[in-house]
Design a protein around this motif. Sequence first.
Motif, PDB file in Angstrom:
ATOM      1  N   LEU A 156       0.833  -1.209   0.000  1.00  0.00           N
ATOM      2  CA  LEU A 156       0.000   0.000   0.000  1.00  0.00           C
ATOM      3  C   LEU A 156       0.862   1.251   0.000  1.00  0.00           C
ATOM      4  O   LEU A 156       0.594   2.212  -0.727  1.00  0.00           O
ATOM      5  CB  LEU A 156      -0.948  -0.003   1.197  1.00  0.00           C
ATOM      6  CG  LEU A 156      -2.122  -0.974   1.113  1.00  0.00           C
ATOM      7  CD1 LEU A 156      -2.848  -1.056   2.447  1.00  0.00           C
ATOM      8  CD2 LEU A 156      -3.076  -0.552   0.010  1.00  0.00           C
ATOM      9  N   ARG A 157       1.924   1.235   0.807  1.00  0.00           N
ATOM     10  CA  ARG A 157       2.817   2.401   0.843  1.00  0.00           C
ATOM     11  C   ARG A 157       3.527   2.589  -0.491  1.00  0.00           C
ATOM     12  O   ARG A 157       3.640   3.702  -0.997  1.00  0.00           O
ATOM     13  CB  ARG A 157       3.830   2.258   1.973  1.00  0.00           C
ATOM     14  CG  ARG A 157       3.145   2.256   3.315  1.00  0.00           C
ATOM     15  CD  ARG A 157       3.819   2.938   4.399  1.00  0.00           C
ATOM     16  NE  ARG A 157       4.655   4.025   4.005  1.00  0.00           N
ATOM     17  CZ  ARG A 157       5.542   4.573   4.803  1.00  0.00           C
ATOM     18  NH1 ARG A 157       5.684   4.128   6.014  1.00  0.00           N
ATOM     19  NH2 ARG A 157       6.284   5.575   4.416  1.00  0.00           N
ATOM     20  N   THR A 181       1.133   3.847  -3.203  1.00  0.00           N
ATOM     21  CA  THR A 181       0.813   5.259  -2.984  1.00  0.00           C
ATOM     22  C   THR A 181       1.991   6.143  -3.364  1.00  0.00           C
ATOM     23  O   THR A 181       1.812   7.187  -4.002  1.00  0.00           O
ATOM     24  CB  THR A 181       0.406   5.490  -1.512  1.00  0.00           C
ATOM     25  OG1 THR A 181      -0.683   4.634  -1.204  1.00  0.00           O
ATOM     26  CG2 THR A 181       0.007   6.923  -1.270  1.00  0.00           C
ATOM     27  N   GLN A 237       2.207   6.280  -7.183  1.00  0.00           N
ATOM     28  CA  GLN A 237       1.122   7.116  -7.695  1.00  0.00           C
ATOM     29  C   GLN A 237       1.414   8.595  -7.452  1.00  0.00           C
ATOM     30  O   GLN A 237       1.262   9.433  -8.349  1.00  0.00           O
ATOM     31  CB  GLN A 237      -0.161   6.706  -6.974  1.00  0.00           C
ATOM     32  CG  GLN A 237      -1.369   7.550  -7.245  1.00  0.00           C
ATOM     33  CD  GLN A 237      -2.556   7.022  -6.456  1.00  0.00           C
ATOM     34  OE1 GLN A 237      -3.286   6.204  -6.968  1.00  0.00           O
ATOM     35  NE2 GLN A 237      -2.717   7.469  -5.230  1.00  0.00           N
ATOM     36  N   ASP A 238       1.892   8.923  -6.242  1.00  0.00           N
ATOM     37  CA  ASP A 238       2.216  10.314  -5.924  1.00  0.00           C
ATOM     38  C   ASP A 238       3.406  10.815  -6.743  1.00  0.00           C
ATOM     39  O   ASP A 238       3.456  11.983  -7.128  1.00  0.00           O
ATOM     40  CB  ASP A 238       2.485  10.471  -4.423  1.00  0.00           C
ATOM     41  CG  ASP A 238       1.234  10.262  -3.582  1.00  0.00           C
ATOM     42  OD1 ASP A 238       0.117  10.272  -4.147  1.00  0.00           O
ATOM     43  OD2 ASP A 238       1.385  10.086  -2.350  1.00  0.00           O
ATOM     44  N   ASN A 296      -8.845  12.142  -9.927  1.00  0.00           N
ATOM     45  CA  ASN A 296      -8.663  11.425  -8.675  1.00  0.00           C
ATOM     46  C   ASN A 296      -9.414  10.097  -8.628  1.00  0.00           C
ATOM     47  O   ASN A 296      -9.100   9.237  -7.811  1.00  0.00           O
ATOM     48  CB  ASN A 296      -9.056  12.292  -7.482  1.00  0.00           C
ATOM     49  CG  ASN A 296      -7.995  13.328  -7.172  1.00  0.00           C
ATOM     50  OD1 ASN A 296      -6.837  13.181  -7.564  1.00  0.00           O
ATOM     51  ND2 ASN A 296      -8.382  14.383  -6.476  1.00  0.00           N
ATOM     52  N   ARG A 302      -6.972   7.473  -9.277  1.00  0.00           N
ATOM     53  CA  ARG A 302      -5.839   7.451  -8.327  1.00  0.00           C
ATOM     54  C   ARG A 302      -6.326   6.671  -7.106  1.00  0.00           C
ATOM     55  O   ARG A 302      -6.618   7.242  -6.067  1.00  0.00           O
ATOM     56  CB  ARG A 302      -5.427   8.867  -7.938  1.00  0.00           C
ATOM     57  CG  ARG A 302      -4.811   9.643  -9.088  1.00  0.00           C
ATOM     58  CD  ARG A 302      -4.378  11.027  -8.681  1.00  0.00           C
ATOM     59  NE  ARG A 302      -3.327  10.947  -7.689  1.00  0.00           N
ATOM     60  CZ  ARG A 302      -3.114  11.883  -6.764  1.00  0.00           C
ATOM     61  NH1 ARG A 302      -3.872  12.945  -6.707  1.00  0.00           N
ATOM     62  NH2 ARG A 302      -2.147  11.747  -5.903  1.00  0.00           N
ATOM     63  N   TYR A 359      -4.964   4.437  -5.016  1.00  0.00           N
ATOM     64  CA  TYR A 359      -4.137   3.973  -3.904  1.00  0.00           C
ATOM     65  C   TYR A 359      -4.158   4.951  -2.740  1.00  0.00           C
ATOM     66  O   TYR A 359      -4.076   6.164  -2.916  1.00  0.00           O
ATOM     67  CB  TYR A 359      -2.705   3.734  -4.378  1.00  0.00           C
ATOM     68  CG  TYR A 359      -2.651   2.727  -5.504  1.00  0.00           C
ATOM     69  CD1 TYR A 359      -3.077   1.416  -5.302  1.00  0.00           C
ATOM     70  CD2 TYR A 359      -2.206   3.091  -6.757  1.00  0.00           C
ATOM     71  CE1 TYR A 359      -3.050   0.497  -6.332  1.00  0.00           C
ATOM     72  CE2 TYR A 359      -2.164   2.177  -7.799  1.00  0.00           C
ATOM     73  CZ  TYR A 359      -2.592   0.881  -7.581  1.00  0.00           C
ATOM     74  OH  TYR A 359      -2.562  -0.014  -8.595  1.00  0.00           O
ATOM     75  N   ARG A 360      -4.254   4.397  -1.555  1.00  0.00           N
ATOM     76  CA  ARG A 360      -4.287   5.181  -0.325  1.00  0.00           C
ATOM     77  C   ARG A 360      -3.259   4.616   0.644  1.00  0.00           C
ATOM     78  O   ARG A 360      -2.878   3.450   0.556  1.00  0.00           O
ATOM     79  CB  ARG A 360      -5.681   5.115   0.325  1.00  0.00           C
ATOM     80  CG  ARG A 360      -6.805   5.613  -0.559  1.00  0.00           C
ATOM     81  CD  ARG A 360      -6.790   7.150  -0.666  1.00  0.00           C
ATOM     82  NE  ARG A 360      -7.798   7.637  -1.576  1.00  0.00           N
ATOM     83  CZ  ARG A 360      -7.552   8.123  -2.780  1.00  0.00           C
ATOM     84  NH1 ARG A 360      -6.333   8.192  -3.239  1.00  0.00           N
ATOM     85  NH2 ARG A 360      -8.521   8.559  -3.544  1.00  0.00           N
ATOM     86  N   GLU A 361      -2.850   5.433   1.592  1.00  0.00           N
ATOM     87  CA  GLU A 361      -1.938   4.977   2.645  1.00  0.00           C
ATOM     88  C   GLU A 361      -2.607   3.850   3.432  1.00  0.00           C
ATOM     89  O   GLU A 361      -3.829   3.774   3.489  1.00  0.00           O
ATOM     90  CB  GLU A 361      -1.610   6.138   3.592  1.00  0.00           C
ATOM     91  CG  GLU A 361      -0.724   7.209   2.990  1.00  0.00           C
ATOM     92  CD  GLU A 361       0.705   6.771   2.799  1.00  0.00           C
ATOM     93  OE1 GLU A 361       1.201   5.928   3.575  1.00  0.00           O
ATOM     94  OE2 GLU A 361       1.349   7.263   1.863  1.00  0.00           O
ATOM     95  N   SER A 399      -4.268   1.778   6.414  1.00  0.00           N
ATOM     96  CA  SER A 399      -5.140   2.253   7.489  1.00  0.00           C
ATOM     97  C   SER A 399      -4.370   2.291   8.808  1.00  0.00           C
ATOM     98  O   SER A 399      -3.350   1.607   8.967  1.00  0.00           O
ATOM     99  CB  SER A 399      -6.350   1.323   7.636  1.00  0.00           C
ATOM    100  OG  SER A 399      -5.927   0.060   8.135  1.00  0.00           O
TER     101      SER A 399
END
Length: 188
Positions: free
Chosen positions: A18-19, A22, A25-26, A56, A59, A61-63, A65
């Motif tokens: 996940l990291r 993200t 992607q960033d 968005n 986009r 992917y998220r950090e 939880s």
Amino acid sequence: PLASTVKGLESLTEHAMLRLETEAQDALKSASDNFPGPLGPLASTVMKVGCFPLGNLTRPYREPSDNLTKEVSKLMTTPSEIRDFFQNGVYMAPEGTTHQLSDLIRAVPVCVEADKIASTLRKEKRQPTAAEAEKIAEADALRDVLIQVNVFDHLTSEEGQEEYVRPALQGTTDRLASLDRKRFDNVA
């Protein structure tokens, strides 16, 4: 142990992925925002449309939880199968030798046990027995030694020897010396 049988490995892998997703992607978003020159805005738009056609919405992917981060943190900071898995093959200096990593690895079980004792004492609202007080004092002493910042002159005893050069730095020096290149240190 086989990696597929290590309890906690899936959570750790999920957190890492996940990291990384993200971050990638960033990085694409940042790269698309920073095209230089007169055609920069046009190139930026083309890249954004190619990478994130619906803005968005594409986009995803998220950090990780907070719950997953807490789980991974607990797995890595308390005795666990995943911790043992990563610890396997790590050099352990002999008992009594000052070696920060070895000292840290040996301190974890003592500190975890002392934390459990302290938690029990708070719940039961009582004073520690002599044995409990001794274990808490041992853990506190270990923590005091391990959290010292900038008190170690050298990571290993070899580094403390006169004329010691770390192998990676020596290798770099040797490679640079063997290159046929211009040198500016001899310029008058």
